[in-house]
Design a protein around this motif. Sequence first.
Motif, PDB file in Angstrom:
ATOM      1  N   HIS A 122       0.818  -1.210   0.000  1.00 32.08           N
ATOM      2  CA  HIS A 122       0.000   0.000   0.000  1.00 32.08           C
ATOM      3  C   HIS A 122       0.856   1.266   0.000  1.00 32.08           C
ATOM      4  CE1 HIS A 122      -3.783  -2.117   0.304  1.00 32.08           C
ATOM      5  NE2 HIS A 122      -3.317  -2.825   1.319  1.00 32.08           N
ATOM      6  N   LEU A 123       1.993   1.225   0.676  1.00 34.41           N
ATOM      7  CA  LEU A 123       2.903   2.367   0.624  1.00 34.41           C
ATOM      8  C   LEU A 123       3.391   2.592  -0.805  1.00 34.41           C
ATOM      9  CD1 LEU A 123       5.094   1.808   3.826  1.00 34.41           C
ATOM     10  CD2 LEU A 123       3.195   3.414   3.548  1.00 34.41           C
ATOM     11  N   ALA A 124       3.813   1.505  -1.466  1.00 33.26           N
ATOM     12  CA  ALA A 124       4.329   1.624  -2.834  1.00 33.26           C
ATOM     13  C   ALA A 124       3.260   2.128  -3.785  1.00 33.26           C
ATOM     14  CB  ALA A 124       4.876   0.268  -3.300  1.00 33.26           C
ATOM     15  N   LEU A 125       2.040   1.624  -3.673  1.00 36.00           N
ATOM     16  CA  LEU A 125       0.963   2.049  -4.569  1.00 36.00           C
ATOM     17  C   LEU A 125       0.635   3.528  -4.388  1.00 36.00           C
ATOM     18  CD1 LEU A 125      -1.420  -1.031  -4.245  1.00 36.00           C
ATOM     19  CD2 LEU A 125      -0.125  -0.370  -6.282  1.00 36.00           C
ATOM     20  N   SER A 126       0.685   4.016  -3.152  1.00 34.72           N
ATOM     21  CA  SER A 126       0.332   5.421  -2.908  1.00 34.72           C
ATOM     22  C   SER A 126       1.422   6.392  -3.354  1.00 34.72           C
ATOM     23  CB  SER A 126       0.027   5.633  -1.422  1.00 34.72           C
ATOM     24  OG  SER A 126       1.173   5.409  -0.624  1.00 34.72           O
ATOM     25  N   LEU A 127       2.614   5.882  -3.671  1.00 29.92           N
ATOM     26  CA  LEU A 127       3.712   6.743  -4.128  1.00 29.92           C
ATOM     27  C   LEU A 127       3.830   6.788  -5.659  1.00 29.92           C
ATOM     28  CD1 LEU A 127       6.500   5.859  -1.540  1.00 29.92           C
ATOM     29  CD2 LEU A 127       5.571   8.142  -1.968  1.00 29.92           C
ATOM     30  N   GLU A 128       2.849   6.255  -6.366  1.00 21.33           N
ATOM     31  CA  GLU A 128       2.981   6.161  -7.823  1.00 21.33           C
ATOM     32  C   GLU A 128       2.719   7.480  -8.549  1.00 21.33           C
ATOM     33  OE1 GLU A 128       2.271   1.490  -8.900  1.00 21.33           O
ATOM     34  OE2 GLU A 128       0.563   2.835  -9.087  1.00 21.33           O
ATOM     35  N   ASP A 129       1.947   8.384  -7.960  1.00 26.01           N
ATOM     36  CA  ASP A 129       1.728   9.675  -8.617  1.00 26.01           C
ATOM     37  C   ASP A 129       3.031  10.457  -8.678  1.00 26.01           C
ATOM     38  OD1 ASP A 129      -0.879   8.986  -8.893  1.00 26.01           O
ATOM     39  OD2 ASP A 129      -1.665  10.387  -7.398  1.00 26.01           O
ATOM     40  N   GLU A 130       3.243  11.148  -9.785  1.00 28.42           N
ATOM     41  CA  GLU A 130       4.549  11.749 -10.080  1.00 28.42           C
ATOM     42  C   GLU A 130       5.018  12.734  -9.030  1.00 28.42           C
ATOM     43  OE1 GLU A 130       6.700  14.293 -13.703  1.00 28.42           O
ATOM     44  OE2 GLU A 130       4.696  13.462 -13.947  1.00 28.42           O
ATOM     45  N   ASN A 131       4.118  13.568  -8.508  1.00 30.52           N
ATOM     46  CA  ASN A 131       4.546  14.618  -7.591  1.00 30.52           C
ATOM     47  C   ASN A 131       4.514  14.187  -6.130  1.00 30.52           C
ATOM     48  OD1 ASN A 131       5.482  17.365  -7.494  1.00 30.52           O
ATOM     49  ND2 ASN A 131       3.552  17.920  -6.491  1.00 30.52           N
ATOM     50  N   VAL A 132       4.122  12.945  -5.863  1.00 31.39           N
ATOM     51  CA  VAL A 132       4.058  12.435  -4.495  1.00 31.39           C
ATOM     52  C   VAL A 132       5.414  11.855  -4.114  1.00 31.39           C
ATOM     53  CG1 VAL A 132       3.040  10.702  -2.989  1.00 31.39           C
ATOM     54  CG2 VAL A 132       1.583  11.989  -4.555  1.00 31.39           C
ATOM     55  N   VAL A 133       5.997  12.361  -3.039  1.00 29.03           N
ATOM     56  CA  VAL A 133       7.318  11.879  -2.606  1.00 29.03           C
ATOM     57  C   VAL A 133       7.296  11.300  -1.204  1.00 29.03           C
ATOM     58  CG1 VAL A 133       8.542  13.509  -4.098  1.00 29.03           C
ATOM     59  CG2 VAL A 133       8.011  14.157  -1.735  1.00 29.03           C
ATOM     60  N   ALA A 134       6.151  11.356  -0.533  1.00 26.85           N
ATOM     61  CA  ALA A 134       6.039  10.821   0.823  1.00 26.85           C
ATOM     62  C   ALA A 134       4.648  10.257   1.009  1.00 26.85           C
ATOM     63  CB  ALA A 134       6.313  11.908   1.864  1.00 26.85           C
ATOM     64  N   THR A 135       4.532   9.355   1.964  1.00 23.02           N
ATOM     65  CA  THR A 135       3.228   8.749   2.240  1.00 23.02           C
ATOM     66  C   THR A 135       3.228   8.183   3.642  1.00 23.02           C
ATOM     67  OG1 THR A 135       1.567   7.196   1.397  1.00 23.02           O
ATOM     68  CG2 THR A 135       3.863   6.456   1.357  1.00 23.02           C
ATOM     69  N   GLY A 136       2.065   7.776   4.089  1.00 24.41           N
ATOM     70  CA  GLY A 136       1.924   7.153   5.395  1.00 24.41           C
ATOM     71  C   GLY A 136       0.523   6.606   5.530  1.00 24.41           C
ATOM     72  N   GLY A 137       0.251   6.027   6.668  1.00 25.41           N
ATOM     73  CA  GLY A 137      -1.069   5.459   6.908  1.00 25.41           C
ATOM     74  C   GLY A 137      -1.435   5.549   8.373  1.00 25.41           C
ATOM     75  N   PRO A 138      -2.575   4.976   8.735  1.00 24.64           N
ATOM     76  CA  PRO A 138      -3.041   5.056  10.123  1.00 24.64           C
ATOM     77  C   PRO A 138      -2.145   4.269  11.066  1.00 24.64           C
ATOM     78  CG  PRO A 138      -4.812   4.396   8.622  1.00 24.64           C
ATOM     79  CD  PRO A 138      -3.530   4.287   7.854  1.00 24.64           C
ATOM     80  N   ASN A 139      -2.005   4.761  12.279  1.00 27.38           N
ATOM     81  CA  ASN A 139      -1.378   3.973  13.347  1.00 27.38           C
ATOM     82  C   ASN A 139      -2.415   3.795  14.442  1.00 27.38           C
ATOM     83  OD1 ASN A 139      -0.115   5.900  15.822  1.00 27.38           O
ATOM     84  ND2 ASN A 139      -0.519   6.981  13.908  1.00 27.38           N
ATOM     85  N   LEU A 140      -2.802   2.547  14.650  1.00 25.99           N
ATOM     86  CA  LEU A 140      -3.921   2.200  15.513  1.00 25.99           C
ATOM     87  C   LEU A 140      -3.414   1.565  16.798  1.00 25.99           C
ATOM     88  CD1 LEU A 140      -5.985   0.496  12.668  1.00 25.99           C
ATOM     89  CD2 LEU A 140      -6.108   2.892  13.388  1.00 25.99           C
ATOM     90  N   PRO A 141      -4.130   1.729  17.900  1.00 19.86           N
ATOM     91  CA  PRO A 141      -3.692   1.086  19.147  1.00 19.86           C
ATOM     92  C   PRO A 141      -3.857  -0.431  19.074  1.00 19.86           C
ATOM     93  CG  PRO A 141      -5.822   2.165  19.431  1.00 19.86           C
ATOM     94  CD  PRO A 141      -5.330   2.568  18.081  1.00 19.86           C
ATOM     95  N   PHE A 142      -3.003  -1.149  19.760  1.00 24.33           N
ATOM     96  CA  PHE A 142      -3.138  -2.600  19.835  1.00 24.33           C
ATOM     97  C   PHE A 142      -4.453  -2.949  20.535  1.00 24.33           C
ATOM     98  CE2 PHE A 142       1.321  -2.486  18.873  1.00 24.33           C
ATOM     99  CZ  PHE A 142       1.597  -3.705  18.263  1.00 24.33           C
ATOM    100  N   PRO A 143      -5.209  -3.904  20.000  1.00 24.30           N
ATOM    101  CA  PRO A 143      -6.518  -4.215  20.606  1.00 24.30           C
ATOM    102  C   PRO A 143      -6.415  -4.800  22.008  1.00 24.30           C
ATOM    103  CG  PRO A 143      -5.964  -5.800  18.868  1.00 24.30           C
ATOM    104  CD  PRO A 143      -4.961  -4.689  18.784  1.00 24.30           C
TER     105      PRO A 143
END
Length: 292
Positions: free
Chosen positions: A123-144
């Motif tokens: 998912h990180l790699a897919l979200s970096l495919e747009d030409e002007n995108v140089v950084a990405t991230g996602g949610p950080n959730l608490p351990f259940p």
Amino acid sequence: TAERRPKPALGVGRGWARWRLHGLRPRWPRISVVVCAYNAAATIEECLGSLARCDYPNLEILVADDGSTDGTRDLARRYPVRLLELPHGGLSTARNHGIAASTGDIVAFLDSDAACDPEWPYHLALSLEDENVVATGGPNLPFPDAGFVERVVAASPGGPVEVLLSDDRAEHVPGCNMAFRKDALDEIGCFDPVYTAAGDDVDVCWKLLDRGYEIAFSPAAQVLHHRRATVKGYLRQQVGYGKAERLMASRHKHRFNRIGQARWSGFIYAGPNALSRLLRPVVYHGSMGTAP
């Protein structure tokens, strides 16, 4: 069809639904995951175990140990990682050593007290495919299964959270779950060593935005992240965040108002509360502020 017989498209759809993420691209960019650790013996195995379960085809894992004295290095050696044994120099310095040693086109960061989803690198790699995108991230959730105090801290203000401009663009992604194009990090000189414990992620994100780049947000690139397990630890963390914000104010003056509060363009996706209505905080809740 009108006769209730399956159309040929059904076969195509059935085959597509069985694809795993691996099959979406013939080639995947090389990702170097840097885990910065300092006296992380209690959580490092959980972190590295989650990375070992990833089947991403071109993944490199580096542990940048920042002078641990509690056996973190011995535990890391049990896993297929490159261990960088560093003198204690702080978080940003450890990140920079990890970047310098990495061989990937993309450098991702996962905290030593976090565990990633097996599909996280995809998912990180897919979200970096747009030409002007140089950084990405996602949610950080608490351990259940986190303890009571840790769950309370997770629901308290001042935690590491993304600041979103839209559903898939961010103004900031937290350091426990973020990734960058390596050449973009080189362009801005990587992480500023003055940030020894916090603030380095915001500093880098703002530097990239100031150069006209975009930061993506991938809701599916999820990690579980331990919060502070004691009230004292939480308060100490908030003091560290305050010191980091003071440093940022001197380096990003155009992003702070006259009374020293940060000017954010994005929204924190969390429900409003009585305190926020009373004090009108600098980071306002947008139209989606009540999203779960």
